[in-house]
Scaffold this motif. Structure first.
Motif, short mmCIF file in Angstrom:
data_model
loop_
_atom_site.label_atom_id
_atom_site.label_comp_id
_atom_site.label_asym_id
_atom_site.label_seq_id
_atom_site.Cartn_x
_atom_site.Cartn_y
_atom_site.Cartn_z
N SER A 96 -27.01 31.14 -8.21
CA SER A 96 -26.95 30.36 -6.97
C SER A 96 -25.58 29.71 -6.78
O SER A 96 -25.20 29.37 -5.65
N MET A 97 -24.84 29.51 -7.88
CA MET A 97 -23.51 28.93 -7.77
C MET A 97 -22.52 29.89 -7.12
O MET A 97 -21.47 29.46 -6.62
N MET A 98 -22.86 31.18 -7.13
CA MET A 98 -21.95 32.18 -6.58
C MET A 98 -22.13 32.37 -5.08
O MET A 98 -21.34 33.08 -4.45
N VAL A 99 -23.16 31.76 -4.50
CA VAL A 99 -23.39 31.88 -3.06
C VAL A 99 -22.48 30.89 -2.34
O VAL A 99 -22.56 29.68 -2.59
N PRO A 100 -21.60 31.33 -1.46
CA PRO A 100 -20.70 30.40 -0.75
C PRO A 100 -21.49 29.46 0.14
O PRO A 100 -22.53 29.83 0.70
N PHE A 101 -20.98 28.24 0.27
CA PHE A 101 -21.69 27.24 1.06
C PHE A 101 -21.83 27.67 2.51
O PHE A 101 -22.83 27.35 3.17
N ALA A 102 -20.85 28.41 3.03
CA ALA A 102 -20.91 28.86 4.42
C ALA A 102 -22.14 29.71 4.69
O ALA A 102 -22.69 29.70 5.80
N ALA A 103 -22.60 30.44 3.66
CA ALA A 103 -23.78 31.27 3.82
C ALA A 103 -25.07 30.46 3.83
O ALA A 103 -26.12 30.97 4.24
N LYS A 104 -25.01 29.19 3.40
CA LYS A 104 -26.20 28.35 3.34
C LYS A 104 -26.36 27.46 4.57
O LYS A 104 -27.42 26.87 4.76
N ILE A 105 -25.32 27.34 5.38
CA ILE A 105 -25.33 26.36 6.46
C ILE A 105 -26.45 26.62 7.46
O ILE A 105 -27.23 25.71 7.80
N ILE A 106 -26.56 27.84 7.95
CA ILE A 106 -27.58 28.15 8.97
C ILE A 106 -28.99 27.97 8.41
O ILE A 106 -29.84 27.33 9.06
N PRO A 107 -29.31 28.53 7.22
CA PRO A 107 -30.66 28.28 6.68
C PRO A 107 -30.96 26.80 6.46
O PRO A 107 -32.08 26.34 6.73
N MET A 108 -29.97 26.06 5.96
CA MET A 108 -30.18 24.63 5.75
C MET A 108 -30.40 23.90 7.07
O MET A 108 -31.28 23.03 7.18
N PHE A 109 -29.63 24.27 8.08
CA PHE A 109 -29.77 23.61 9.38
C PHE A 109 -31.15 23.88 9.97
O PHE A 109 -31.81 22.96 10.48
N ARG A 110 -31.62 25.11 9.89
CA ARG A 110 -32.94 25.44 10.43
C ARG A 110 -34.04 24.74 9.64
O ARG A 110 -35.01 24.24 10.22
N MET A 111 -33.89 24.69 8.33
CA MET A 111 -34.91 24.06 7.50
C MET A 111 -35.02 22.57 7.79
O MET A 111 -36.12 22.05 8.02
N PHE A 112 -33.89 21.88 7.79
CA PHE A 112 -33.94 20.43 8.03
C PHE A 112 -34.27 20.11 9.49
O PHE A 112 -34.83 19.05 9.77
N SER A 113 -33.95 21.01 10.40
CA SER A 113 -34.33 20.82 11.78
C SER A 113 -35.85 20.87 11.94
O SER A 113 -36.45 20.03 12.63
N LYS A 114 -36.49 21.83 11.28
CA LYS A 114 -37.95 21.94 11.34
C LYS A 114 -38.62 20.75 10.64
O LYS A 114 -39.73 20.36 11.01
N MET A 115 -37.96 20.20 9.64
CA MET A 115 -38.50 19.04 8.92
C MET A 115 -38.23 17.73 9.67
O MET A 115 -38.75 16.68 9.28
N GLY A 116 -37.44 17.80 10.74
CA GLY A 116 -37.11 16.61 11.50
C GLY A 116 -36.19 15.65 10.79
O GLY A 116 -36.24 14.44 11.02
N LEU A 117 -35.33 16.19 9.92
CA LEU A 117 -34.46 15.34 9.11
C LEU A 117 -32.99 15.39 9.54
O LEU A 117 -32.14 14.82 8.85
#
Length: 255
Positions: A96-117
């Motif tokens: 997981s350390m090899m995954v660039p942060f840019a690749a995580k931005i969209i999934p993180m945004f969608r996840m926290f958006s659905k959680m209302g956070l």
């Protein structure tokens, strides 16, 4: 000596810059000026640096405190407790350390958006407290924890929680200091994800506010330097306060 001067020069230029006008900084003036009071006044009038400083400090302290506890427990468990699947889990963690942060931005945004956070500090804290690097760091340092001490504590009737909090943590304080410096500096300088997740000016952290100071068609570099100096001081204080423990922790010392 030359390398030392090269390392110190950016700090010198930063401090000198906050005393000069924007025009002098642009021209490369390297001597102190008489614009310090004006730059400080403009910086604090243009944006609420103290509120942003408090926001950053709050987040950094929370992330560092909770993160050290979670990462140290995970690293300790990888070494102390036998399990068939722990090596596979550890390899997945390292991957997981090899995954660039840019690749995580969209999934993180969608996840926290659905959680209302979104626009909530939990959106900043939750992704930061489980650092794969620090879990790896604590795991490697946990190998130096004396096994005889562990067995003696168990024979004396201590449970695993008591062993961890009363024996492991005090003996590994240098490791905690090194990890604490790393996590504090990372959370203090966190920019990209807070820029996306935080949408209210009142919740902006210091890096976001300093970046705003430098924006615009005609940025005031003297004012910006004031914000940069303010944002640099806490990390310098933390590092030099824990410098000795940091060196011991990076070499795997146990006390």
């Amino acid at each position: 000596m030359t390398l030392s001067l090269l390392c110190v020069f950016p700090f010198y230029w930063m401090i000198v810059g906050m005393t000069n006008s924007s025009a002098d900084i642009t021209m490369g003036k390297l001597t102190f000026g008489n614009k310090l009071a004006e730059n400080v006044t403009n910086a604090f009038n243009y944006s609420n640096l103290w509120r942003a400083f408090g926001n950053s400090l709050l987040l950094a302290v929370i992330v560092t405190g909770i993160g050290l506890l979670i990462c140290s427990i995970a690293g300790y468990a990888f070494v102390v407790f036998p399990s068939r699947g722990k090596e596979i889990l550890f390899l997945a963690l390292i991957a997981s350390m090899m995954v660039p942060f840019a690749a995580k931005i969209i999934p993180m945004f969608r996840m926290f958006s659905k959680m209302g956070l979104l626009n909530n500090y939990l959106a900043i804290i939750l992704p930061a407290i489980g650092s794969p690097f620090l879990i790896f760091f604590f795991k490697q340092n946990a190998y130096s924890f004396p096994k005889d001490t562990l067995e003696a504590a168990r024979m004396d009737g201590l449970n695993e929680y008591q062993i961890f909090f009363k024996i492991f943590m005090p003996m590994m304080k240098s490791t905690y200091a090194a990890a604490g410096i790393f996590m504090f500096m990372a959370s203090w300088n966190y920019y990209m994800w807070p820029l996306i997740a935080l949408q209210s000016d009142t919740k902006f952290t210091l890096p976001l506010v300093v970046a705003n100071l430098a924006s615009g068609f005609t940025p005031d570099y003297g004012m910006t330097m004031v914000g940069i100096v303010l944002s640099t001081l806490p990390t310098i204080i933390v590092f030099f306060t824990l410098q000795k423990s940091f060196v011991e922790g990076m070499t795997g010392s146990v006390k």
